[in-house]
Scaffold this active site. Structure first.
Site, PDB file in Angstrom:
ATOM      1  N   THR A 155      -2.353 -14.026  -0.683  1.00 18.39           N
ATOM      2  CA  THR A 155      -1.115 -13.759  -0.400  1.00 18.39           C
ATOM      3  C   THR A 155      -0.902 -12.620   0.083  1.00 18.39           C
ATOM      4  O   THR A 155      -1.441 -11.610  -0.475  1.00 18.39           O
ATOM      5  CB  THR A 155      -0.052 -14.295  -1.378  1.00 18.39           C
ATOM      6  OG1 THR A 155      -0.287 -13.478  -2.476  1.00 18.39           O
ATOM      7  CG2 THR A 155      -0.440 -15.630  -1.757  1.00 18.39           C
ATOM      8  N   VAL A 205      -2.842 -11.029  -4.884  1.00 19.59           N
ATOM      9  CA  VAL A 205      -1.344 -10.773  -4.799  1.00 19.59           C
ATOM     10  C   VAL A 205      -1.186  -9.235  -4.450  1.00 19.59           C
ATOM     11  O   VAL A 205      -1.731  -8.497  -5.497  1.00 19.59           O
ATOM     12  CB  VAL A 205      -0.638 -11.288  -5.913  1.00 19.59           C
ATOM     13  CG1 VAL A 205       0.926 -11.199  -6.130  1.00 19.59           C
ATOM     14  CG2 VAL A 205      -1.170 -12.689  -6.475  1.00 19.59           C
ATOM     15  N   VAL A 251      -5.222  -8.020  -7.621  1.00 20.23           N
ATOM     16  CA  VAL A 251      -4.200  -6.896  -7.000  1.00 20.23           C
ATOM     17  C   VAL A 251      -4.451  -6.440  -5.738  1.00 20.23           C
ATOM     18  O   VAL A 251      -5.353  -5.556  -5.894  1.00 20.23           O
ATOM     19  CB  VAL A 251      -3.804  -6.022  -7.932  1.00 20.23           C
ATOM     20  CG1 VAL A 251      -2.510  -5.282  -7.746  1.00 20.23           C
ATOM     21  CG2 VAL A 251      -3.585  -6.663  -9.339  1.00 20.23           C
ATOM     22  N   LYS A 252      -3.698  -6.588  -4.676  1.00 21.43           N
ATOM     23  CA  LYS A 252      -3.706  -6.305  -3.294  1.00 21.43           C
ATOM     24  C   LYS A 252      -2.949  -4.650  -3.299  1.00 21.43           C
ATOM     25  O   LYS A 252      -1.983  -4.568  -3.538  1.00 21.43           O
ATOM     26  CB  LYS A 252      -3.441  -7.216  -2.382  1.00 21.43           C
ATOM     27  CG  LYS A 252      -4.396  -8.436  -2.323  1.00 21.43           C
ATOM     28  CD  LYS A 252      -3.702  -9.430  -1.108  1.00 21.43           C
ATOM     29  CE  LYS A 252      -3.751  -8.886   0.167  1.00 21.43           C
ATOM     30  NZ  LYS A 252      -3.369  -9.860   1.196  1.00 21.43           N
ATOM     31  N   VAL A 253      -3.710  -3.657  -2.924  1.00 24.41           N
ATOM     32  CA  VAL A 253      -3.096  -2.598  -2.736  1.00 24.41           C
ATOM     33  C   VAL A 253      -3.543  -1.864  -1.349  1.00 24.41           C
ATOM     34  O   VAL A 253      -4.475  -1.911  -0.917  1.00 24.41           O
ATOM     35  CB  VAL A 253      -3.718  -1.310  -3.829  1.00 24.41           C
ATOM     36  CG1 VAL A 253      -3.129  -0.156  -3.603  1.00 24.41           C
ATOM     37  CG2 VAL A 253      -3.772  -2.216  -5.173  1.00 24.41           C
TER      38      VAL A 253
END
Length: 225
Positions: free
Chosen positions: A27, A58, A85-87
């Site tokens: 997402t 996310v 965790v998308k960064v």
């Protein structure tokens, strides 16, 4: 190559997980906004659909490294330690990635347009690097080529990171990357359906059934003979 759904439509996710060998869901803030629902409400529903065994990616929204780390802590606490965790792959993002990696948080580096972004993200501790294939094409460059180049950089430098290619417009792009051994592709539901949608396939199946029913009777199957 892992096959991941790029969407927050829980009905579509449920259908695709039922029929296809799906490895997870990605997402981003824009996808979550399209759902029209509160972010953690829809994310928790997605997690309930796919379970803890499939990947969920996310994205943080804060712009500074400290805020990104705070976002990461909340994401993991709400959705489980296995969540990625998308960064964003920008300077503040790289700083945040180093801190997250030190804490053992799974990281997906996103907003990647160049191989060097992917290289730096992998060095900072990312497990995945997500180049935007179609967006790169729309800028006049070769999105599939960039994804392949990042994959090759990882292998040449023995970096423990995989390409998570994103932003596709057709199944041919996905096939090209699968042929190259890319680690994962995250694909919209319509494109996933298109991977195996072909009138010739449907016609072949219909012909088999018609021939069988002509032999043993309409509505008969191997189980009902």
């Amino acid at each position: 190559m892992k096959l991941i759904i790029d969407d927050a439509d829980t009905k579509a996710i449920s259908r695709l997980v039922e029929y296809y060998p799906i490895d997870g869901v990605t997402t981003n803030p824009s996808i979550l906004a399209k759902s029209g629902r509160q972010p953690f409400e829809v994310l928790k529903e997605i997690r309930s659909i796919i379970g803890q065994e499939l990947e969920l990616h996310v994205q943080v929204v804060a712009r500074d490294a400290a805020g990104m780390l705070d976002d990461a802590h909340r994401i993991v606490s709400e959705l489980g330690e296995g969540t990625f965790v998308k960064v964003p792959s920008v300077p503040e993002g790289f700083k945040a990635m180093k801190a997250m990696h030190a804490e053992g948080i799974n990281i997906t580096a996103t907003a990647i347009y160049t191989p060097m972004q992917g290289f730096v993200a992998a060095k900072a501790g990312a497990s995945y690097a997500a180049p935007y294939v179609n967006r790169i094409d729309n800028m006049g460059y070769d999105g599939v080529g960039v994804a392949k180049a990042i994959h090759d950089v990882f292998r040449a430098n023995d970096l423990p990171c995989e390409v998570l290619a994103a932003s596709f417009k057709n199944s041919q792009q996905v096939l090209d990357l699968a042929r190259h051994g890319i680690g994962a592709a995250t694909v919209a539901p319509a494109v996933i359906d298109g991977l195996v949608k072909n009138a010739a396939i449907d016609a072949a199946v219909d012909a088999f059934v018609a021939d069988f029913e002509g032999l043993v009777g309409a509505g008969k199957t191997m189980a009902t003979l």
